[in-house]
Design a protein around this motif. Structure first.
Motif, PDB file in Angstrom:
ATOM      1  N   ILE A 165      91.201  35.977 -61.766  1.00  0.00           N
ATOM      2  CA  ILE A 165      92.493  35.728 -61.101  1.00  0.00           C
ATOM      3  C   ILE A 165      92.358  35.923 -59.584  1.00  0.00           C
ATOM      4  O   ILE A 165      92.863  35.131 -58.796  1.00  0.00           O
ATOM      5  N   PHE A 194      98.596  37.771 -53.626  1.00  0.00           N
ATOM      6  CA  PHE A 194      99.112  38.665 -54.660  1.00  0.00           C
ATOM      7  C   PHE A 194      98.009  39.407 -55.442  1.00  0.00           C
ATOM      8  O   PHE A 194      98.050  40.645 -55.544  1.00  0.00           O
ATOM      9  N   PRO A 195      96.959  38.717 -55.949  1.00  0.00           N
ATOM     10  CA  PRO A 195      95.948  39.470 -56.706  1.00  0.00           C
ATOM     11  C   PRO A 195      95.179  40.468 -55.850  1.00  0.00           C
ATOM     12  O   PRO A 195      94.711  41.490 -56.357  1.00  0.00           O
ATOM     13  N   ILE A 244     103.681  28.811 -51.379  1.00  0.00           N
ATOM     14  CA  ILE A 244     103.363  29.139 -52.782  1.00  0.00           C
ATOM     15  C   ILE A 244     101.867  29.472 -52.904  1.00  0.00           C
ATOM     16  O   ILE A 244     101.488  30.461 -53.541  1.00  0.00           O
ATOM     17  N   LEU A 251      96.339  42.528 -53.851  1.00  0.00           N
ATOM     18  CA  LEU A 251      97.079  43.796 -53.875  1.00  0.00           C
ATOM     19  C   LEU A 251      96.525  44.732 -54.947  1.00  0.00           C
ATOM     20  O   LEU A 251      96.451  45.939 -54.760  1.00  0.00           O
ATOM     21  N   PHE A 252      96.146  44.143 -56.069  1.00  0.00           N
ATOM     22  CA  PHE A 252      95.756  44.970 -57.224  1.00  0.00           C
ATOM     23  C   PHE A 252      94.242  45.093 -57.408  1.00  0.00           C
ATOM     24  O   PHE A 252      93.752  46.181 -57.691  1.00  0.00           O
ATOM     25  N   VAL A 253      93.542  43.961 -57.270  1.00  0.00           N
ATOM     26  CA  VAL A 253      92.115  43.977 -57.644  1.00  0.00           C
ATOM     27  C   VAL A 253      91.265  44.439 -56.465  1.00  0.00           C
ATOM     28  O   VAL A 253      91.363  43.904 -55.368  1.00  0.00           O
ATOM     29  N   GLU A 254      90.440  45.444 -56.738  1.00  0.00           N
ATOM     30  CA  GLU A 254      89.559  45.991 -55.707  1.00  0.00           C
ATOM     31  C   GLU A 254      88.406  45.027 -55.449  1.00  0.00           C
ATOM     32  O   GLU A 254      88.209  44.069 -56.191  1.00  0.00           O
ATOM     33  N   ILE A 312     101.179  32.903 -51.390  1.00  0.00           N
ATOM     34  CA  ILE A 312     101.647  34.015 -52.240  1.00  0.00           C
ATOM     35  C   ILE A 312     100.682  34.241 -53.404  1.00  0.00           C
ATOM     36  O   ILE A 312     100.249  35.368 -53.657  1.00  0.00           O
ATOM     37  N   PHE A 313     100.316  33.149 -54.085  1.00  0.00           N
ATOM     38  CA  PHE A 313      99.398  33.303 -55.219  1.00  0.00           C
ATOM     39  C   PHE A 313      98.002  33.726 -54.748  1.00  0.00           C
ATOM     40  O   PHE A 313      97.226  34.273 -55.523  1.00  0.00           O
ATOM     41  N   PRO A 320      89.376  39.410 -66.642  1.00  0.00           N
ATOM     42  CA  PRO A 320      90.324  38.393 -66.158  1.00  0.00           C
ATOM     43  C   PRO A 320      90.796  38.653 -64.730  1.00  0.00           C
ATOM     44  O   PRO A 320      91.053  37.721 -63.982  1.00  0.00           O
ATOM     45  N   GLU A 321      90.893  39.955 -64.342  1.00  0.00           N
ATOM     46  CA  GLU A 321      91.415  40.264 -63.002  1.00  0.00           C
ATOM     47  C   GLU A 321      90.502  39.703 -61.909  1.00  0.00           C
ATOM     48  O   GLU A 321      90.964  39.277 -60.848  1.00  0.00           O
TER      49      GLU A 321
END
Lengths: 251, 477
Positions: B7, B52-53, B45, B55-58, B48-49, B3-4
């Motif tokens: 996203i 945001f992902p 908006i 930041l986390f998903v490599e 940001i969306f 899912p990441e």
């Protein structure tokens, strides 16, 4: 951004920025709304009220003229002089409250028509051919009375339609003031779900994996068997545990 | 499925929308319009969306087919959700159903509108409306693949879901090269048309907006009367030429420019596509002339524009066809069903499928005469794979079933038969205007809200191709 604490901090900052901007927009819009509402009452409503007073005064003057024509000299004069003062006061309010384009022309038209009208009753009527002349009243005075009334009504209509337009505009603006808030709330909910997923995926799950690996550790393994391949604090924790386990095993 | 990864790619899609929303905001802010704040907040908006992902998903090394499918379908859906935000926040005629309809219609390049007064919109919002066409024309996912960094494996699997097998027929390159060719042709056509329209007297703002809508085969105009507002033959001719070019496979246009074989002049498909439109124009012109509505030159002028506009799924108008003789309307409905070529910016059934369908019918007739014979359907003297032929036939059947189902639903909502039928075909074909209440100079405001959602569904099916949606629902995990 490799550190987990930075990632989580940045995520919360994004959420805060989203809500803060929505808040600022709503505050700006609502302030504008309050000012506009104030303007609506101050500007258009004031002129509408003045127009109503002028109409009422005009009607009273008309009654005064009729009384004079019928021979009621004193009470008639008393009525139209009092009404005249009220009319002039209301006209002065309207004059000092020009808010619509071309409103000055409307005021001028009232003033001109009223002066003509006033001219009829300002001169003595008694002992002239006009005394008790309903025909004179009907053909001349009433016509000018109607003209003055029409110009006052025009001013009132101008302000009323402008007030209606402004109210419609305000309704649109109030919607615009609310919408960022609604969008921010929905977005924040979705954002929270996604953030929850990422925290679970990149923080909670690796810790659970690490705990299970520690439980399953056997002295002959030498290092923990995990699938952690990030470069964040979880990796540091895994390395620290491995280092500690190694020193225990070698002792 | 991870899912990441999905996203993260949906984030890319939103980020791209955020860029166009920000450009629209700059226009609005410069002109001090009421749409500034709705556009700015929508851009914020989306930004940001989008960020945001990341930041986390490599960086993703590979994407499996199922992930690619979900990214493409959800990417289009999320784009339309983002697209309706400024409309919804601005208000005016935009209720929830109207904002959704307008957004879907924009991104799927349908060009059907619910607005009664387009000219009342602020220019920033008008630009955003045209931008939705431009983003959707080439395909939001292709845009993402072009602009944002992707590994080779990831790119290939997303690309193969976004671009159909039929579309790939005229390309002999790798995914990356095809994406670059698509973008180059798309951008060149947009710049050229803008320049020509400005030379013909259109303002820069209108020229850009109309170029976006033409090259994307969309049809949103900045005027209530669409192209009819200009009443200029030169502008009409420029738009007609670019509508035809945008309705042709971009691979064939690339071949023509780079002097390769299988170009516009040699492709049997292009010849057939142009010939069918030519016949349509002549037939309608004669009927209009004989019915005494127009002189022959005027009949030819109006018929040419309407046939090309509907035949390429653009949907611009120079006249209201609602009052035309029923025969001409039926011919125009044929063009609404046929649509333009695969590999172009158009949606719907596509001319190539109609071509294969007729060739398959011919093959079956010959098989009846010679049961033991071996017959092959050919395009440009090359045999069409039987699997592709079968897929095409199934697609046509599904397409017909879908627009009939949508017609039934609309009639159940008390929409009259002609409006329901033509609106269904026009939306699933991503054409835009239909007949009766939704005619070329009319709009979809009279359709009930539920009907608007049904028609929005049609637009999605037309743009994403029915198989992709069915495949998504057949995923088990």
């Amino acid at each position: 951004m490799k550190k987990l604490k930075n990632k989580i901090f940045a995520s919360f900052m994004l959420l805060v920025m989203m809500l803060a901007l929505a808040g600022v927009i709503s505050i700006v819009e609502f302030r504008w709304l309050i000012n506009s509402l104030h303007g609506l009452v101050e500007d258009n409503y004031k002129s509408i009220e003045a127009s109503k007073t002028m109409l009422e005064a005009l009607e009273r003057e008309d009654s005064g003229i009729l009384l004079v024509l019928l021979g009621e000299m004193e009470s008639g004069r008393k009525i139209f002089f009092a009404a005249d003062s009220a009319f002039i006061a209301a006209l002065s309010i309207a004059k000092n409250n020009l808010t619509e384009p071309n409103e000055n022309a409307y005021i001028q038209s009232i003033e001109d028509n009223y002066l003509l009208y006033k001219n009829f009753w300002n001169k003595p009527l008694l002992q002239t051919d006009k005394e008790a002349s309903i025909l004179w009243y009907q053909n001349t005075v009433h016509h000018q009375f109607s003209e003055t009334k029409r110009s006052i009504n025009d001013l009132m209509n101008l302000n009323q339609s402008s007030m209606y337009e402004n109210a419609t505009h305000l309704r649109e603006r109030s919607r615009r003031a609310m919408m960022p808030g609604i969008v921010a709330i929905i977005s924040a909910v979705i954002f929270s779900f996604v953030l929850h997923f990422f925290i679970n995926r990149y923080f909670v799950k690796p810790i659970i994996d690490l705990a299970m690996a520690v439980k399953a550790f056997r002295p002959e393994d030498k290092i923990l068997r995990t699938k952690i391949n990030s470069k964040d604090e979880i990796k540091q924790l895994e390395e620290a545990i491995n280092h500690q386990l190694n020193s225990i095993v070698t002792k | 499925m991870k899912p990441e990864i999905i996203i993260k790619h949906l984030g890319y899609v939103l980020f791209l929308n955020g860029i166009f929303l920000f450009i629209s905001f700059l226009i609005s802010a410069y002109l001090n319009e009421t749409s500034s704040i709705p556009l700015l907040y929508s851009a914020f908006i989306c930004g940001i969306f989008g960020l945001f992902p990341v930041l986390f998903v490599e960086r993703t090394e590979n994407i499996i087919f199922e992930e690619g499918l979900v990214i493409v379908v959800l990417g289009w859906f999320m784009t339309c959700v983002a697209g309706m935000l400024p409309y919804l926040m601005w208000g005016g005629e935009f209720t929830l159903a109207n904002a959704w309809f307008e957004s879907v219609s924009g991104f799927t390049t349908t060009g059907a509108t619910v607005l009664n007064d387009i000219e009342a919109l602020p220019k920033g919002l008008l630009f955003w409306r045209s931008s939705t066409h431009w983003i959707g024309g080439i395909g939001i996912i292709i845009f993402v693949l072009l602009i944002l960094p992707q590994s080779k494996g990831a790119r290939i699997n997303i690309f193969h879901t976004e671009v159909s097998d039929l579309s790939k027929m005229n390309f002999r390159f790798r995914a990356r090269k095809i994406i670059q060719i698509l973008a180059l042709i798309y951008l060149s056509l947009t710049v050229l048309e803008t320049a020509f329209l400005m030379m013909a007297g259109m303002s820069f703002f209108d020229a850009v907006n109309h170029s976006f809508a033409t090259v994307a085969t969309g049809g949103f105009s900045t005027k209530n009367l669409s192209v009819a507002a200009y009443d200029s033959l030169t502008i009409e001719i420029i738009i007609m030429v670019f509508m035809v070019l945008s309705g042709i496979h971009f691979g064939i246009i690339f071949n023509t420019v780079s002097l390769k074989s299988n170009n516009i002049f040699t492709s049997s498909l292009v010849r057939a596509f142009v010939f069918v439109m030519f016949v349509g124009i002549i037939v309608i012109s004669i009927k209009l002339y004989l019915s005494g509505m127009f002189s022959f030159p005027n009949a030819l002028r109006y018929a040419s524009f309407q046939v090309i506009s509907l035949g390429t799924t653009t949907g611009f108008a120079t006249i209201d066809t609602a009052n035309w003789p029923i025969f001409t309307q039926i011919v125009l409905i044929y063009f609404t069903i046929q649509c333009a070529m695969t590999g172009s910016t158009s949606g719907g059934l596509k001319f190539d499928r109609v071509y294969i369908l007729f060739k398959s019918i011919g093959k079956q007739v010959r098989l009846l005469k010679h049961p033991r014979g071996v017959f092959v359907v050919k395009i440009n003297d090359k045999p069409v794979d039987e699997k592709l032929e079968y897929q095409t036939l199934v697609f046509v059947v599904l397409y017909v079933v879908t627009f009939f189902t949508s017609t039934f639903i609309l009639t159940a909502l008390d929409v009259d038969a002609m409006t329901a039928f033509s609106a269904s075909i026009a939306t699933i074909g991503n054409v835009g205007p239909g007949f009766e209440n939704v005619s070329s100079l009319g709009n979809f405001s009279t359709i009930p809200d539920l009907g608007k959602y049904v028609l929005s569904g049609n637009m999605f099916l037309g743009r994403l191709e029915i198989f992709n949606i069915l495949a998504l629902f057949s995923l088990k995990n």
